[in-house]
Design an enzyme around this catalytic site. Structure first.
Site, PDB file in Angstrom:
ATOM      1  N   GLY A 232      -1.297 -16.935  43.772  1.00 30.22           N
ATOM      2  CA  GLY A 232      -1.057 -15.695  43.038  1.00 30.22           C
ATOM      3  C   GLY A 232      -1.591 -15.643  41.617  1.00 30.22           C
ATOM      4  N   GLU A 250      -1.695 -12.367  52.109  1.00 31.40           N
ATOM      5  CA  GLU A 250      -1.740 -13.816  52.352  1.00 31.40           C
ATOM      6  C   GLU A 250      -1.327 -14.036  53.798  1.00 31.40           C
ATOM      7  OE1 GLU A 250      -2.798 -16.702  50.764  1.00 31.40           O
ATOM      8  OE2 GLU A 250      -2.215 -17.481  52.734  1.00 31.40           O
ATOM      9  N   ASP A 297     -11.093 -14.169  47.294  1.00 24.25           N
ATOM     10  CA  ASP A 297     -11.199 -15.565  46.841  1.00 24.25           C
ATOM     11  C   ASP A 297     -10.771 -16.435  48.027  1.00 24.25           C
ATOM     12  OD1 ASP A 297     -11.316 -17.691  44.845  1.00 24.25           O
ATOM     13  OD2 ASP A 297      -9.135 -17.645  44.792  1.00 24.25           O
ATOM     14  N   CYS A 350     -13.941 -21.864  44.725  1.00 28.70           N
ATOM     15  CA  CYS A 350     -13.896 -23.019  43.828  1.00 28.70           C
ATOM     16  C   CYS A 350     -14.769 -24.115  44.455  1.00 28.70           C
ATOM     17  CB  CYS A 350     -12.474 -23.491  43.561  1.00 28.70           C
ATOM     18  SG  CYS A 350     -11.531 -23.791  45.037  1.00 28.70           S
TER      19      CYS A 350
END
Ligand code: SAM
Length: 436
Positions: A232, A250, A297, A350
């Site tokens: 979050g 999610e 993401d 990432c």
């Protein structure tokens, strides 16, 4: 001695990208053993160097032995829990072993000097977190920077003008790129502060703040979707920046609980964030007619992450796995671009791998349906323009006859450690047919 000879060549490169360098190399020793030896040695490097210097061992070694090799041997002999050099008979091993008592005496002195009972404590003390700086974001849904910085814990911190100057607790840096973001030393006791306990500050890596910033930098939004939201960080950031309704999706049962907890902590306004436990790719875009901005993401290899939070210690550059991830990443971003009023989609990972980053971007731009419906990469001017590290232009060549450097400007990259935190990638897409 093969383990040491193979480990030796990774010392010079330091901790940055160590994992991928080791696991991608052709080694006859176990990469796991090489990695463990090198990382443990690097974590204690200044101390091992001090012991080597004080013991005078270097000048007594007659055989060829580089500084890196000696560092590894002395680590294993005098610093490691097993306290032995892991090899059969070798003349260099014998030479180092002759200094065992002197090395042990220096290690004892070192422990007394640093007031630690065990050397592990020393490593933990100096390497509590492998991030060079801890980033904290003032959560403007609940507090202002003044609320935070007028508290006793923060008042005492001295300002520095570069994060690289934070070499010990007691200093604070105000970030040049992300509003309300500050850097402190990883050993600063942030989680004990009232500001942290009250949800007035959130610990969030700098690069991980890029997506929400990019979504709101050049646009205002009616409603926003965070497609892959747990835990979050980006959800709460984008809610603070946009002040509009954020739908947070999610699909994982456990992670959705963490997401709910984080959203509750971050805001007292129950209507600010709408958490949905669902697979975002199964949502119907027409059910969200007011959504203008999306953050995607998705799950990725995590190859930009380091430190104790990382679970990618054994990862290699596994092409099959990257291809599967990239296929999913393409699919979920394409779904985000199908929302009827969406005019900006931020894609981020990432990961440091081009397969999950620029190559996914190129595939999206090359998708005829998306191109014809107006999806393009944003111009650098609206994508953190002064941030120095951009997308890899070579990976973006040949896309619809566009200039690859220009496309690369629509992406930002963060290099692990060098940029003050994790490795990260973000690309900002705009739909040129939909005006605000
Ligand atoms: N954006 C988050 C943050 O900054 O705190 C981190 C997101 S994490 C990289 C990716 C998340 O996406 C995981 O929690 C994963 O369970 C979730 N996820 C993956 N596929 C999904 C899907 N199809 N729909 C919804 N969530 C998904």
């Amino acid at each position: 001695m093969k383990l040491y000879f193979e480990a030796e060549k990774f010392i010079k490169g330091g901790l940055s990208g160590l994992q991928s360098r080791v696991f991608q190399a052709k080694l006859s020793s176990s990469p796991k053993h090489v990695y463990a030896l090198v990382i443990n040695t690097l974590k204690l490097k200044p101390y091992i160097e001090e012991v080597i210097k004080k013991s005078g061992i270097q000048k007594d070694i007659k055989r060829k032995c580089s500084a890196s090799l000696l560092l590894l041997l002395v680590y294993d002999l005098a610093f490691s829990p097993q306290g032995r050099i892991q090899s059969g008979k070798h003349p260099l091993k014998d030479e180092v072993l002759r200094h065992k008592t002197r090395l042990a005496a220096e290690v004892t002195r070192l422990k007394i000097k640093h007031k630690v009972k065990s050397l592990t404590e020393l490593a933990t003390e100096e390497n509590d977190d492998e991030t060079p700086v801890r980033w904290i974001r003032v959560n403007t849904l609940k507090a202002t920077p003044d609320d935070v910085f007028n508290t006793a814990e923060f008042k005492k911190l001295e300002s520095v003008s570069r994060w690289q100057d934070i070499k010990a607790p007691g200093y604070i840096y105000t970030d040049d790129y992300i509003e309300n973001l500050y850097g402190v030393h990883p050993r600063e006791r942030i989680t004990e502060s009232e500001a942290y306990k009250n949800g007035h500050i959130i610990i969030q890596d700098r690069a991980s703040c890029f997506p929400a910033h990019l979504l709101c930098q050049a646009d205002t939004h009616d409603e926003i979707i965070d497609a892959t939201a747990a835990p979050g960080n980006k959800t709460t950031h984008v809610a603070a920046l946009s002040r509009t309704l954020v739908y947070a999706f999610e699909r994982d049962d456990n992670r959705v609980k963490t997401l709910k907890m984080m959203c509750q902590r971050a805001t007292d306004n129950k209507d600010a964030i709408h958490v949905t436990h669902a697979d975002f790719t199964a949502t119907k875009p027409e059910d969200f007619p007011n959504v203008t901005g999306l953050i995607v993401d998705p799950s990725c290899s995590g190859s930009g992450i380091f430190g104790r939070g990382s679970n990618n210690q054994e990862q290699t550059h596994d092409e099959g796995r990257l291809a599967k991830l990239a296929a999913f990443q393409f699919k979920i971003v394409k779904h985000a671009m199908s929302f009827p009023k969406a005019r900006r989609v931020i894609y981020s990972t990432c990961s440091v791998h081009a397969e999950e980053n620029e190559q996914v971007v190129a595939e999206l731009l090359n998708d005829r349906e998306l191109w014809e419906s107006g999806w393009r990469l944003e111009k650098r001017d609206n994508v953190l323009s002064t941030w120095p590290h951009r997308g890899l232009a070579d990976e973006l060549k040949g896309v619809h006859g566009c200039d690859a450097d220009e496309l690369a400007g629509g992406c930002v990259r963060a290099t692990p450690k060098e940029d003050g935190g994790i490795g990260f990638f973000a690309a900002s897409f705009v739909n040129v047919t939909r005006k605000p």
